[in-house]
Write a protein that holds these residues in place. Structure first.
Motif, PDB file in Angstrom:
ATOM      1  N   UNK A  85     -10.523  22.304  -0.136  1.00  0.00           N
ATOM      2  CA  UNK A  85     -11.559  21.566   0.581  1.00  0.00           C
ATOM      3  C   UNK A  85     -11.090  20.170   0.988  1.00  0.00           C
ATOM      4  N   UNK A  86      -9.783  19.983   1.052  1.00  0.00           N
ATOM      5  CA  UNK A  86      -9.206  18.738   1.544  1.00  0.00           C
ATOM      6  C   UNK A  86      -8.591  19.081   2.898  1.00  0.00           C
ATOM      7  N   UNK A  87      -9.155  18.501   3.947  1.00  0.00           N
ATOM      8  CA  UNK A  87      -8.799  18.938   5.293  1.00  0.00           C
ATOM      9  C   UNK A  87      -7.707  18.124   5.956  1.00  0.00           C
ATOM     10  N   UNK A  88      -7.491  16.900   5.517  1.00  0.00           N
ATOM     11  CA  UNK A  88      -6.574  16.038   6.263  1.00  0.00           C
ATOM     12  C   UNK A  88      -5.941  14.995   5.353  1.00  0.00           C
ATOM     13  N   UNK A  89      -4.758  14.564   5.748  1.00  0.00           N
ATOM     14  CA  UNK A  89      -4.078  13.474   5.045  1.00  0.00           C
ATOM     15  C   UNK A  89      -3.484  12.509   6.063  1.00  0.00           C
ATOM     16  N   UNK A  90      -3.918  12.599   7.280  1.00  0.00           N
ATOM     17  CA  UNK A  90      -3.403  11.703   8.316  1.00  0.00           C
ATOM     18  C   UNK A  90      -3.773  10.265   7.990  1.00  0.00           C
ATOM     19  N   UNK A  91      -2.846   9.373   8.207  1.00  0.00           N
ATOM     20  CA  UNK A  91      -3.004   7.952   7.961  1.00  0.00           C
ATOM     21  C   UNK A  91      -3.243   7.608   6.489  1.00  0.00           C
ATOM     22  N   UNK A  92      -2.844   8.509   5.599  1.00  0.00           N
ATOM     23  CA  UNK A  92      -2.934   8.201   4.171  1.00  0.00           C
ATOM     24  C   UNK A  92      -1.869   7.168   3.823  1.00  0.00           C
ATOM     25  N   UNK A  93      -2.267   6.134   3.111  1.00  0.00           N
ATOM     26  CA  UNK A  93      -1.354   5.064   2.724  1.00  0.00           C
ATOM     27  C   UNK A  93      -0.814   5.345   1.327  1.00  0.00           C
ATOM     28  N   UNK A  94       0.487   5.187   1.143  1.00  0.00           N
ATOM     29  CA  UNK A  94       1.120   5.384  -0.160  1.00  0.00           C
ATOM     30  C   UNK A  94       1.588   4.024  -0.659  1.00  0.00           C
ATOM     31  N   UNK A  95       1.148   3.675  -1.859  1.00  0.00           N
ATOM     32  CA  UNK A  95       1.508   2.385  -2.467  1.00  0.00           C
ATOM     33  C   UNK A  95       1.753   2.576  -3.952  1.00  0.00           C
ATOM     34  N   UNK A  96       2.483   1.621  -4.512  1.00  0.00           N
ATOM     35  CA  UNK A  96       2.640   1.569  -5.960  1.00  0.00           C
ATOM     36  C   UNK A  96       1.437   0.827  -6.529  1.00  0.00           C
ATOM     37  N   UNK A  97       1.027   1.178  -7.727  1.00  0.00           N
ATOM     38  CA  UNK A  97      -0.118   0.513  -8.344  1.00  0.00           C
ATOM     39  C   UNK A  97       0.216  -0.931  -8.693  1.00  0.00           C
ATOM     40  N   UNK A  98      -0.799  -1.700  -8.981  1.00  0.00           N
ATOM     41  CA  UNK A  98      -0.609  -3.122  -9.281  1.00  0.00           C
ATOM     42  C   UNK A  98       0.291  -3.352 -10.489  1.00  0.00           C
ATOM     43  N   UNK A  99       0.227  -2.447 -11.467  1.00  0.00           N
ATOM     44  CA  UNK A  99       1.076  -2.630 -12.658  1.00  0.00           C
ATOM     45  C   UNK A  99       2.554  -2.572 -12.301  1.00  0.00           C
ATOM     46  N   UNK A 100       2.886  -1.814 -11.247  1.00  0.00           N
ATOM     47  CA  UNK A 100       4.278  -1.636 -10.857  1.00  0.00           C
ATOM     48  C   UNK A 100       4.761  -2.769  -9.945  1.00  0.00           C
ATOM     49  N   UNK A 101       3.830  -3.507  -9.379  1.00  0.00           N
ATOM     50  CA  UNK A 101       4.190  -4.581  -8.451  1.00  0.00           C
ATOM     51  C   UNK A 101       4.541  -5.842  -9.230  1.00  0.00           C
ATOM     52  N   UNK A 102       5.565  -6.539  -8.761  1.00  0.00           N
ATOM     53  CA  UNK A 102       5.957  -7.782  -9.442  1.00  0.00           C
ATOM     54  C   UNK A 102       5.201  -8.988  -8.897  1.00  0.00           C
ATOM     55  N   UNK A 103       4.751  -8.907  -7.657  1.00  0.00           N
ATOM     56  CA  UNK A 103       3.940  -9.987  -7.072  1.00  0.00           C
ATOM     57  C   UNK A 103       2.732  -9.363  -6.384  1.00  0.00           C
ATOM     58  N   UNK A 104       1.757 -10.187  -6.042  1.00  0.00           N
ATOM     59  CA  UNK A 104       0.581  -9.687  -5.323  1.00  0.00           C
ATOM     60  C   UNK A 104       0.972  -9.096  -3.977  1.00  0.00           C
ATOM     61  N   UNK A 105       1.979  -9.667  -3.353  1.00  0.00           N
ATOM     62  CA  UNK A 105       2.422  -9.151  -2.058  1.00  0.00           C
ATOM     63  C   UNK A 105       2.973  -7.732  -2.197  1.00  0.00           C
ATOM     64  N   UNK A 106       3.649  -7.448  -3.320  1.00  0.00           N
ATOM     65  CA  UNK A 106       4.189  -6.106  -3.538  1.00  0.00           C
ATOM     66  C   UNK A 106       3.092  -5.051  -3.573  1.00  0.00           C
ATOM     67  N   UNK A 107       1.913  -5.423  -4.046  1.00  0.00           N
ATOM     68  CA  UNK A 107       0.813  -4.468  -4.136  1.00  0.00           C
ATOM     69  C   UNK A 107       0.314  -4.051  -2.758  1.00  0.00           C
ATOM     70  N   UNK A 108       0.590  -4.840  -1.749  1.00  0.00           N
ATOM     71  CA  UNK A 108       0.120  -4.546  -0.404  1.00  0.00           C
ATOM     72  C   UNK A 108       1.122  -3.740   0.421  1.00  0.00           C
ATOM     73  N   UNK A 109       2.342  -3.649  -0.050  1.00  0.00           N
ATOM     74  CA  UNK A 109       3.399  -2.997   0.725  1.00  0.00           C
ATOM     75  C   UNK A 109       3.232  -1.482   0.679  1.00  0.00           C
ATOM     76  N   UNK A 110       3.220  -0.884   1.851  1.00  0.00           N
ATOM     77  CA  UNK A 110       3.133   0.566   1.964  1.00  0.00           C
ATOM     78  C   UNK A 110       4.536   1.144   1.998  1.00  0.00           C
ATOM     79  N   UNK A 111       4.710   2.313   1.436  1.00  0.00           N
ATOM     80  CA  UNK A 111       5.990   2.999   1.471  1.00  0.00           C
ATOM     81  C   UNK A 111       5.907   4.078   2.545  1.00  0.00           C
ATOM     82  N   UNK A 112       6.355   3.741   3.732  1.00  0.00           N
ATOM     83  CA  UNK A 112       6.200   4.635   4.885  1.00  0.00           C
ATOM     84  C   UNK A 112       7.041   5.914   4.760  1.00  0.00           C
ATOM     85  N   UNK A 113       8.194   5.842   4.110  1.00  0.00           N
ATOM     86  CA  UNK A 113       9.012   7.049   3.918  1.00  0.00           C
ATOM     87  C   UNK A 113       8.279   8.038   3.020  1.00  0.00           C
TER      88      UNK A 113
END
Length: 123
Positions: free
Chosen positions: A74-102
């Motif tokens: 019942x999940x129809x689409x994943x277009x424009x889904x953003x992939x990010x690391x959680x805040x615990x994995x980020x070293x700075x606040x800016x890292x939490x906003x970075x999307x991993x496009x690959x």
């Protein structure tokens, strides 16, 4: 004493609702990667599904999660889904906003392939 008006019951998550993947969060859990997919539907509903992939490779983990999510049916689409690391994995606040496009491309490709296979089986 005044009576309170009755509260409306929360709307349950219907199995017939079609969901779409909005965001995908990755977190390292020891030697594995935990993937949490945030799903939304047209009625404003929000649902999170988590899966721990049996690998420490993020690309394989998102592919594993995409197969799991697309297989729900019942999940129809994943277009424009953003992939990010959680805040615990980020070293700075800016890292939490970075999307991993690959990883977004890997997730979408695997999701679309699995969804197509599920739809073929349903025919």
């Amino acid at each position: 004493m005044a009576r309170r008006p009755p509260r409306s019951a929360p709307v349950p998550i219907r199995a017939t609702s079609m969901w779409r993947v909005d965001q995908v969060f990755l977190a390292r859990r020891g030697v594995r990667v935990e993937v949490t997919c945030s799903l939304v539907n047209d009625h404003g509903g929000l649902r999170n599904l988590s899966i721990t992939a049996p690998t420490d490779d993020p690309a394989q983990a998102v592919r594993h999660a995409a197969r799991f999510i697309a297989g729900k049916g019942n999940v129809s689409s994943a277009r424009q889904a953003r992939v990010r690391w959680t805040r615990e994995q980020a070293t700075t606040e800016q890292d939490a906003l970075i999307r991993d496009r690959a990883l977004e491309d890997d997730f979408l490709d695997e999701f679309e392939e699995t969804l197509a296979a599920v739809r073929d089986q349903q025919r």
